[in-house]
Motif scaffolding. Structure first.
Motif, PDB file in Angstrom:
ATOM      1  N   THR A   1       0.832  -1.205   0.000  1.00 45.52           N
ATOM      2  CA  THR A   1       0.000   0.000   0.000  1.00 45.52           C
ATOM      3  C   THR A   1       0.863   1.250   0.000  1.00 45.52           C
ATOM      4  O   THR A   1       2.059   1.214   0.240  1.00 45.52           O
ATOM      5  CB  THR A   1      -0.911   0.015   1.235  1.00 45.52           C
ATOM      6  N   ARG A   2       0.199   2.373  -0.292  1.00 50.19           N
ATOM      7  CA  ARG A   2       0.907   3.662  -0.227  1.00 50.19           C
ATOM      8  C   ARG A   2       1.421   3.924   1.191  1.00 50.19           C
ATOM      9  O   ARG A   2       2.513   4.464   1.384  1.00 50.19           O
ATOM     10  CB  ARG A   2      -0.025   4.792  -0.658  1.00 50.19           C
ATOM     11  N   ARG A   3       0.634   3.538   2.174  1.00 46.85           N
ATOM     12  CA  ARG A   3       1.051   3.744   3.563  1.00 46.85           C
ATOM     13  C   ARG A   3       2.323   2.963   3.871  1.00 46.85           C
ATOM     14  O   ARG A   3       3.202   3.440   4.580  1.00 46.85           O
ATOM     15  CB  ARG A   3      -0.072   3.325   4.504  1.00 46.85           C
ATOM     16  N   SER A   4       2.419   1.746   3.318  1.00 49.64           N
ATOM     17  CA  SER A   4       3.631   0.955   3.533  1.00 49.64           C
ATOM     18  C   SER A   4       4.844   1.639   2.930  1.00 49.64           C
ATOM     19  O   SER A   4       5.931   1.659   3.523  1.00 49.64           O
ATOM     20  CB  SER A   4       3.457  -0.445   2.930  1.00 49.64           C
ATOM     21  N   MET A   5       4.700   2.228   1.729  1.00 45.83           N
ATOM     22  CA  MET A   5       5.808   2.930   1.089  1.00 45.83           C
ATOM     23  C   MET A   5       6.250   4.135   1.934  1.00 45.83           C
ATOM     24  O   MET A   5       7.449   4.401   2.093  1.00 45.83           O
ATOM     25  CB  MET A   5       5.384   3.405  -0.311  1.00 45.83           C
ATOM     26  N   ILE A   6       5.267   4.849   2.447  1.00 40.74           N
ATOM     27  CA  ILE A   6       5.600   6.007   3.297  1.00 40.74           C
ATOM     28  C   ILE A   6       6.371   5.549   4.530  1.00 40.74           C
ATOM     29  O   ILE A   6       7.410   6.129   4.893  1.00 40.74           O
ATOM     30  CB  ILE A   6       4.319   6.770   3.697  1.00 40.74           C
ATOM     31  N   LYS A   7       5.903   4.514   5.185  1.00 39.54           N
ATOM     32  CA  LYS A   7       6.553   4.024   6.404  1.00 39.54           C
ATOM     33  C   LYS A   7       7.963   3.523   6.118  1.00 39.54           C
ATOM     34  O   LYS A   7       8.891   3.730   6.916  1.00 39.54           O
ATOM     35  CB  LYS A   7       5.709   2.911   7.034  1.00 39.54           C
ATOM     36  N   ILE A   8       8.162   2.865   4.957  1.00 44.53           N
ATOM     37  CA  ILE A   8       9.496   2.343   4.619  1.00 44.53           C
ATOM     38  C   ILE A   8      10.502   3.474   4.472  1.00 44.53           C
ATOM     39  O   ILE A   8      11.586   3.435   5.066  1.00 44.53           O
ATOM     40  CB  ILE A   8       9.424   1.502   3.330  1.00 44.53           C
ATOM     41  N   PHE A   9      10.164   4.503   3.718  1.00 44.14           N
ATOM     42  CA  PHE A   9      11.132   5.561   3.446  1.00 44.14           C
ATOM     43  C   PHE A   9      11.273   6.529   4.625  1.00 44.14           C
ATOM     44  O   PHE A   9      12.355   7.081   4.842  1.00 44.14           O
ATOM     45  CB  PHE A   9      10.751   6.307   2.165  1.00 44.14           C
ATOM     46  N   VAL A  10      10.204   6.714   5.378  1.00 38.41           N
ATOM     47  CA  VAL A  10      10.332   7.525   6.599  1.00 38.41           C
ATOM     48  C   VAL A  10      11.257   6.818   7.589  1.00 38.41           C
ATOM     49  O   VAL A  10      12.117   7.450   8.227  1.00 38.41           O
ATOM     50  CB  VAL A  10       8.953   7.786   7.220  1.00 38.41           C
ATOM     51  N   THR A  11      11.097   5.498   7.708  1.00 41.09           N
ATOM     52  CA  THR A  11      11.973   4.734   8.609  1.00 41.09           C
ATOM     53  C   THR A  11      13.417   4.790   8.156  1.00 41.09           C
ATOM     54  O   THR A  11      14.335   4.957   8.971  1.00 41.09           O
ATOM     55  CB  THR A  11      11.505   3.269   8.679  1.00 41.09           C
TER      56      THR A  11
END
Length: 412
Positions: free
Chosen positions: A309-319
């Motif tokens: 999901t888009r949320r997963s992509m955000i969490k990956i790169f923020v992390t």
């Protein structure tokens, strides 16, 4: 919270592959810049706090937190006044004192000094600051004095030498005022750590100071110590009304207001200026993540088609970006602690290499480079670095989340 899948991808992006050495280099530079900015902020703020704290401790240690001084430079009936001061809530101690600018001569050389007469108890309190001699030999009307280390160095005085203290306001005779000159043996040489004090101060018992200055039983000041130096004005406020017309109260803030206000302004200005280094470090994190997103566009599109999901992509790169900032922050804290621990050898090494005196006591007031680390300030620096690192990750993370798999994989 990250899912196992998101955490696995974030870890892989923290260590780019062999073909992505440039991205790894930029990420390494980001860690280094964050570490240097955090270390510099910690070191500078700790030194500024140390400078203020040491200066305050040494000034109040020698002068007390406040002084009650007579309008004409004399307090004749000082015993009842001192009892009244000691009875004031928040006052821990009060002590009579005499301080006058005079002259001293030794070996044909003359220097301006500040003569200070104190009680035997106050004199023996200098015991931990004595470099040579015995401060106890000065008390008790022995005809001895204690002098600052810089004054002893300037005049070439050693313990046991006799100096002459000159009081221009001597006795009045039919032929005019005679200058009063009295010889005293040097019983101790002390070092407070403040250049001006060590260069000018001469200490002797209160009774002998009264005799030298022809003051009878009068004193010039009453030194006051309170429980909280920062609230000295509030503590002594009830006493000020009863002293109207008799004496005035001057606390350490008023006596050194220009110096401490300048230190506070410099402290705020330095923090504001050095905070821009954290901003520069966050831009490095931003650029490295943007390049990572550009390099991993195809991978992102494939993960999206597989159900990410888009949320997963955000969490990956923020992390990924926040971890870079966290590693840099922790490294910076460790580096700052090392620099502060070895600050004196570092200053000496720089002075040796450049041939320039870095920490001149005549300019800096203190003999050594001080340091006091405030945990709350360190926490603020850590939050600033982590916050800026987090904000730098938002644009690349949303850019990755908005990747259209159809457009990326159309020609694959």
């Amino acid at each position: 919270m990250l899912s196992p899948f998101e955490w696995m991808i974030a870890k892989r992006y923290l260590w780019p592959g062999r073909g992505e050495a440039f991205i790894a280099l930029v990420a390494g530079i980001s860690v280094g810049v964050v570490a240097l900015s955090v270390a510099l902020l910690v070191v500078v703020m700790s030194v500024m706090n140390g400078f203020r704290g040491e200066l305050l401790d040494k000034i109040t240690g020698l002068n007390g937190h406040a002084v009650v001084q007579g309008y004409d430079g004399k307090i004749a009936d000082w015993q009842p006044l001192m009892a009244q001061i000691e009875a004031t809530p928040g006052v821990t101690s009060a002590s009579p004192m005499i301080e006058r600018p005079l002259l001293t001569s030794f070996g044909g050389r003359v220097e301006a000094i500040f003569l200070r007469g104190q009680t035997d108890e106050d004199l023996t309190g200098l015991g931990d600051k004595v470099l040579m001699g015995d401060i106890r030999s000065v008390s008790g009307g022995s005809g001895k004095v204690a002098i600052g280390s810089r004054l002893a160095q300037n005049l070439g005085i050693r313990v046991g030498d006799t100096i002459t203290i000159i009081n221009p306001q001597g006795r009045t005779t039919p032929f005019g005022t005679s200058i009063r000159q009295v010889g005293y043996e040097v019983g101790a040489i002390f070092e407070v750590g403040i250049y001006t004090f060590d260069e000018k101060f001469v200490m002797l018992p209160l009774k002998e100071a009264q005799t030298l200055l022809l003051m009878g039983d009068s004193v010039a000041q009453i030194e006051v110590t309170v429980t909280d130096p920062d609230k000295v004005g509030e503590i002594l406020a009830p006493l000020a009304d009863s002293l109207t017309g008799k004496a005035i109260i001057a606390d350490w803030k008023a006596m050194n207001s220009a110096l401490f206000e300048a230190l506070q302004v410099e402290r705020v200005a330095m923090f504001f200026a050095l905070s821009f280094m954290v901003l520069v470090a966050s831009f490095n994190i931003l650029s490295s993540l943007v390049m990572l997103v550009r390099a991993k566009t195809r991978d992102i599109a494939i993960m999206r088609t597989m159900g990410a999901t888009r949320r997963s992509m955000i969490k990956i790169f923020v992390t990924t970006g926040s971890t870079v900032g966290a590693i840099g922050t922790m490294t910076g804290l460790a580096l700052g602690a090392v620099i502060l621990f070895f600050r004196e050898p570092i200053v000496g090494f720089i002075a040796f290499v450049t041939g320039q005196e870095i920490w001149d006591p005549e300019v800096r007031f203190l003999s050594t480079l001080p340091s006091r680390t405030d945990p709350w300030e360190v926490l603020g620096i850590v939050l600033l670095a982590l916050g800026m690192s987090f904000l730098a990750t938002l644009y690349p993370a949303f850019k990755a989340a908005n990747t259209d798999p159809v457009q990326v994989l159309r020609y694959e």
